[in-house]
Design a protein around this motif. Sequence first.
Motif, PDB file in Angstrom:
ATOM      1  N   ALA A 186      -3.496   5.825 -51.266  1.00 33.25           N
ATOM      2  CA  ALA A 186      -4.742   4.756 -51.595  1.00 33.25           C
ATOM      3  C   ALA A 186      -5.660   5.280 -50.446  1.00 33.25           C
ATOM      4  CB  ALA A 186      -3.998   3.280 -51.568  1.00 33.25           C
ATOM      5  N   HIS A 187      -6.805   5.584 -51.161  1.00 32.12           N
ATOM      6  CA  HIS A 187      -7.870   6.205 -50.159  1.00 32.12           C
ATOM      7  C   HIS A 187      -9.089   5.134 -49.743  1.00 32.12           C
ATOM      8  CE1 HIS A 187      -6.535  10.575 -50.973  1.00 32.12           C
ATOM      9  NE2 HIS A 187      -6.482  10.514 -52.052  1.00 32.12           N
ATOM     10  N   GLY A 188      -9.329   5.236 -48.509  1.00 30.24           N
ATOM     11  CA  GLY A 188     -10.309   4.130 -48.261  1.00 30.24           C
ATOM     12  C   GLY A 188     -11.829   4.902 -47.814  1.00 30.24           C
ATOM     13  N   GLY A 189     -12.175   4.698 -46.752  1.00 29.45           N
ATOM     14  CA  GLY A 189     -13.508   5.297 -46.463  1.00 29.45           C
ATOM     15  C   GLY A 189     -13.460   6.691 -45.870  1.00 29.45           C
ATOM     16  N   GLN A 190     -12.153   7.016 -45.513  1.00 26.44           N
ATOM     17  CA  GLN A 190     -12.025   8.583 -45.214  1.00 26.44           C
ATOM     18  C   GLN A 190     -10.929   9.049 -45.838  1.00 26.44           C
ATOM     19  OE1 GLN A 190     -12.626   9.078 -41.029  1.00 26.44           O
ATOM     20  NE2 GLN A 190     -11.347  10.844 -41.169  1.00 26.44           N
ATOM     21  N   PRO A 191     -11.074   9.865 -47.203  1.00 25.25           N
ATOM     22  CA  PRO A 191      -9.783  10.323 -47.874  1.00 25.25           C
ATOM     23  C   PRO A 191      -9.141  11.582 -47.146  1.00 25.25           C
ATOM     24  CG  PRO A 191     -11.895  10.211 -49.111  1.00 25.25           C
ATOM     25  CD  PRO A 191     -12.373   9.834 -47.948  1.00 25.25           C
ATOM     26  N   SER A 192      -8.075  11.690 -47.311  1.00 23.99           N
ATOM     27  CA  SER A 192      -7.279  12.690 -46.546  1.00 23.99           C
ATOM     28  C   SER A 192      -6.504  13.591 -47.338  1.00 23.99           C
ATOM     29  CB  SER A 192      -6.324  12.116 -45.571  1.00 23.99           C
ATOM     30  OG  SER A 192      -5.318  13.389 -44.880  1.00 23.99           O
ATOM     31  N   ALA A 193      -6.762  15.010 -47.363  1.00 25.56           N
ATOM     32  CA  ALA A 193      -6.241  15.952 -48.080  1.00 25.56           C
ATOM     33  C   ALA A 193      -4.912  16.449 -47.349  1.00 25.56           C
ATOM     34  CB  ALA A 193      -7.221  17.348 -48.403  1.00 25.56           C
ATOM     35  N   TRP A 194      -4.565  16.135 -46.257  1.00 32.81           N
ATOM     36  CA  TRP A 194      -3.465  16.662 -45.431  1.00 32.81           C
ATOM     37  C   TRP A 194      -2.340  15.914 -46.121  1.00 32.81           C
ATOM     38  CZ3 TRP A 194      -0.149  13.868 -42.564  1.00 32.81           C
ATOM     39  CH2 TRP A 194       0.958  14.493 -41.868  1.00 32.81           C
ATOM     40  N   LEU A 195      -2.230  14.636 -46.598  1.00 29.54           N
ATOM     41  CA  LEU A 195      -1.197  13.876 -47.201  1.00 29.54           C
ATOM     42  C   LEU A 195      -0.600  14.864 -48.317  1.00 29.54           C
ATOM     43  CD1 LEU A 195      -2.316  10.495 -46.843  1.00 29.54           C
ATOM     44  CD2 LEU A 195      -0.451  11.394 -45.559  1.00 29.54           C
ATOM     45  N   GLY A 196      -1.474  15.274 -49.104  1.00 29.05           N
ATOM     46  CA  GLY A 196      -1.013  15.813 -50.345  1.00 29.05           C
ATOM     47  C   GLY A 196      -0.721  17.368 -50.325  1.00 29.05           C
ATOM     48  N   GLU A 197      -1.353  17.909 -49.233  1.00 32.12           N
ATOM     49  CA  GLU A 197      -1.031  19.434 -49.232  1.00 32.12           C
ATOM     50  C   GLU A 197      -0.165  19.785 -47.928  1.00 32.12           C
ATOM     51  OE1 GLU A 197      -4.928  20.626 -47.742  1.00 32.12           O
ATOM     52  OE2 GLU A 197      -5.920  20.420 -49.670  1.00 32.12           O
ATOM     53  N   VAL A 198      -0.042  19.083 -46.798  1.00 32.83           N
ATOM     54  CA  VAL A 198       0.968  19.173 -45.780  1.00 32.83           C
ATOM     55  C   VAL A 198       2.104  18.232 -46.206  1.00 32.83           C
ATOM     56  CG1 VAL A 198       1.514  19.167 -43.308  1.00 32.83           C
ATOM     57  CG2 VAL A 198      -0.722  20.012 -44.317  1.00 32.83           C
ATOM     58  N   LEU A 199       1.916  16.782 -45.969  1.00 32.48           N
ATOM     59  CA  LEU A 199       2.944  15.804 -45.745  1.00 32.48           C
ATOM     60  C   LEU A 199       3.909  16.001 -46.825  1.00 32.48           C
ATOM     61  CD1 LEU A 199       4.004  13.511 -44.029  1.00 32.48           C
ATOM     62  CD2 LEU A 199       2.744  11.926 -45.751  1.00 32.48           C
ATOM     63  N   ALA A 200       3.384  15.976 -48.057  1.00 31.12           N
ATOM     64  CA  ALA A 200       4.046  15.918 -49.349  1.00 31.12           C
ATOM     65  C   ALA A 200       5.003  17.137 -49.593  1.00 31.12           C
ATOM     66  CB  ALA A 200       2.915  16.146 -50.629  1.00 31.12           C
ATOM     67  N   GLY A 201       4.575  18.360 -48.807  1.00 35.34           N
ATOM     68  CA  GLY A 201       5.594  19.326 -49.073  1.00 35.34           C
ATOM     69  C   GLY A 201       6.820  19.448 -48.141  1.00 35.34           C
ATOM     70  N   GLY A 202       6.844  18.694 -47.026  1.00 42.38           N
ATOM     71  CA  GLY A 202       7.792  18.242 -46.079  1.00 42.38           C
ATOM     72  C   GLY A 202       8.747  17.025 -46.459  1.00 42.38           C
ATOM     73  N   TRP A 203       8.253  16.257 -47.316  1.00 40.15           N
ATOM     74  CA  TRP A 203       9.057  14.881 -47.628  1.00 40.15           C
ATOM     75  C   TRP A 203       9.712  14.910 -48.876  1.00 40.15           C
ATOM     76  CZ3 TRP A 203       6.669   9.829 -45.690  1.00 40.15           C
ATOM     77  CH2 TRP A 203       6.549  10.023 -44.494  1.00 40.15           C
ATOM     78  N   GLN A 204      10.015  16.156 -49.633  1.00 39.41           N
ATOM     79  CA  GLN A 204      10.713  16.107 -50.771  1.00 39.41           C
ATOM     80  C   GLN A 204       9.982  15.238 -51.822  1.00 39.41           C
ATOM     81  OE1 GLN A 204      15.102  15.930 -50.664  1.00 39.41           O
ATOM     82  NE2 GLN A 204      14.767  15.712 -48.562  1.00 39.41           N
ATOM     83  N   VAL A 205       8.639  15.321 -51.937  1.00 41.68           N
ATOM     84  CA  VAL A 205       7.905  14.482 -52.834  1.00 41.68           C
ATOM     85  C   VAL A 205       8.089  14.975 -54.244  1.00 41.68           C
ATOM     86  CG1 VAL A 205       5.689  13.629 -53.361  1.00 41.68           C
ATOM     87  CG2 VAL A 205       6.501  13.682 -51.132  1.00 41.68           C
ATOM     88  N   GLN A 206       8.367  14.544 -55.368  1.00 37.25           N
ATOM     89  CA  GLN A 206       8.656  14.536 -56.671  1.00 37.25           C
ATOM     90  C   GLN A 206       7.465  14.468 -57.222  1.00 37.25           C
ATOM     91  OE1 GLN A 206      12.008  12.360 -57.954  1.00 37.25           O
ATOM     92  NE2 GLN A 206      13.497  13.813 -57.234  1.00 37.25           N
TER      93      GLN A 206
END
Length: 325
Positions: A186-206
């Motif tokens: 859920a993006h607020g006033g400061q969107p983050s690409a790090w979540l989709g590019e880095v975190l998702a890869g290490g968290w077994q995100v389907q």
Amino acid sequence: MTTAIAVTSPDLVLPSPDRHTPGAVALRAATGAPLAESLEELHGLLEQHGYVVVLYPTSADPETVRRVRTARAVLEADRITLVGLDLPPLGVALLTLQLRQLSSCDFTPGVLASAARLLAHYVHAGAVLGSVARLDRVPVSLTSHARSWMPGTQFAVQAHPRPQIVRVGPEATLTGPDFATRLFLAHGGQPSAWLGEVLAGGWQVQSVTEVPLPADSARWWGTAKLTEFAAGIPDISVLYQLVSSVRREQCHWCGLELLGDRCGFCGSPLFPADQRPPRTHSAPRADVPRTLPTGRAPAPALAPVTPPQPSHVRLTPARLSANGD
């Protein structure tokens, strides 16, 4: 007839992932509607579903919760329970979705109410923040406070189940779940690409799903410059077996089933083992088939599946309790 799942705010209702998942009711009583309308709404839910489980974040305005309790008291309805969750707003929305999925299965109302606290252990919730200067729900070091004043600095914060704070970067990481997850952003006033590019890869995100930011998120995190995230078990069959794997008891006061050491509806504590009366087994609810929404028989299909049990979570009744509302 399924147990109704309700919430105290419309933005805690995530989209249904399939046509089998029931919706959640955003109670008008929680939003300040006239008492007559609130009573009519709750009475209608009881007539249609029989039981109502109301989920709310413990950070919610006390007046919001008081209005719902007042309506319940006027109706003298012991088939309505309020379950407070110590999760960030998006985490509450994710757990609400999981409980909605399970409400279409064969679980009794008491088990569903108790399952909310069990499932909370498997929700990983946090946010990427532009500043942690006003964050008071997660311990913040002096170094992180000082870095908050540096332009362009972002922090990845996990509030649940284990508080963590790291400075966002290519090598930064948060200790996540050891089971497959679905990630909500859920993006607020400061969107983050790090979540989709880095975190998702290490968290077994389907899968990654973007949803609107809950209205209370900025207050919860202490800043409007954020992207909130929540990850949880996406598969209803795993959720089903996870809840089914916990021993059920019968409340000595209201007679409903419960998980753990306290009834999710009347709040009565479970007697010690040596003081419990002989357990009686009630017949299955005739109006709910003992199958998953897909029509598969749950036991044979789930036998090979092992419920995810991170090392820091033990499925013991001592870890489960209700707030007694």
